[in-house]
Design an enzyme around this catalytic site. Structure first.
Site: not given
Length: 327
Positions: A283, A253, A125
């Protein structure tokens, strides 16, 4: 056979900047109610725990490279450059279907970029921020003049669709940026990176082997992110000489809405300047930051020419942050 690119070095630049952005989401919208039909959950439970209302899933024949191609094609079109101008392609991904060939070389070829440097980065990420730092350094050193930086993920290929701890969170998509040198006399448009890793916690998010799905220890990740990431973000601002109050946007993120809201509060960023793409994108790991920044810029929520703070964190446990000027 593809002709070789000239090995003549470029003049070192005083700094790098983002010229243009692009993003892509698959067409398949998956709601919380859709997930509740197959796992023990509900719309209210998901919204209260992670803040997601819907997310997008790639189709069975849609690859990481496919999504990267679309997002980067938009960024390239918006840059005013031609494929021949791109010297280096970097793809941040942790969900490629195969390790060989790398995604970057495949995408570069599909875009018509002849013989660029091309490599993939896996910092999960945090990958887009790592790739952005590499692009900036390459331009400053004179090893490249224009760099295409992409974050692209098909997380659903690595998620157990019946595991509530992951299937409600992760999704698919891609974002891209064209990066180039600043003009003479202009300040850098990509600030120094503040990065690192916590390998002692690497097992908290992992895919144990080739036949496994990804798992994560949600509470451990939540505690780590909400207690250790805001100093990294503050350090990136300090290194760039930018006060937090001057930020037009904070683009972390998109891990979990509760996590990013907690980091923003500790950093002192007002809620209205916080990217919250996770609400309708889920996500998407290394794709989440460029996707969110691209949309904020397109909607006018991140003013062109103003500073935005990027913060990536996740598996590894890798993290990175830098201040960038919104194109």
């Amino acid at each position: 056979m593809t002709p070789m690119r000239s090995s003549t070095p470029f003049p070192p630049a005083a700094g790098a900047r983002i010229i243009s952005l692009g993003d892509y989401q698959p067409a398949n919208v998956v709601t919380n109610d859709d997930l509740a039909a197959r796992v023990e959950t509900s719309d209210e439970w998901i919204r209260s725990r992670v803040g997601i209302i819907s997310r997008r899933y790639a189709g069975p024949d849609e690859s990481v490279a496919d999504m990267a191609f679309v997002a980067s094609g938009k960024a390239l079109a918006g840059s005013g450059l031609s494929p021949a101008d791109i010297d280096l392609v970097i793809v941040a991904t942790c969900s490629a279907e195969v390790a060989i060939p790398n995604t970057s070389a495949v995408v570069a070829h599909r875009l018509g970029i002849a013989a660029p440097g091309a490599y993939d980065v896996n910092a999960a990420c945090a990958g887009f921020c790592y790739a952005m730092a590499n692009a900036s350094d390459a331009i400053r050193a004179g090893t490249a003049r224009y760099v295409l930086v992409i974050g692209a993920e098909k997380m659903t290929a690595w998620i157990d669709p019946h595991d509530r701890s992951t299937c409600i969170i992760f999704a698919d998509g891609a974002g891209a940026a064209v990066v180039g040198p600043v003009a003479d006399g202009e300040p850098p448009g990509i600030g120094p990176v503040a990065w690192g890793s916590a390998g002692d916690l690497a097992s908290k998010i992992a895919i144990p082997n080739r036949r496994s799905y990804m798992y994560q220890e949600g509470q451990a990740v939540f505690r780590w992110a909400t207690t250790t990431m805001h100093p990294i973000a503050a350090q990136a601002c300090e290194r760039a000489g930018v006060d937090v109050s001057d930020l037009t946007a904070f683009v972390p993120h998109q891990a979990n809405l509760r996590i990013i809201e907690a980091i923003a509060r500790r950093l002192g960023v007002p809620r209205e300047r916080l990217a919250d793409d996770i609400v309708h994108a889920g996500n998407t790991s290394s794709a989440s930051i460029p996707m969110a920044l691209s949309r904020m810029a397109e909607r006018g929520e991140a003013k062109s020419g103003s500073p935005a703070l990027l913060l990536g964190f996740g598996a590894g446990m890798c993290y990175a942050a830098q201040v960038v000027t919104v194109p």
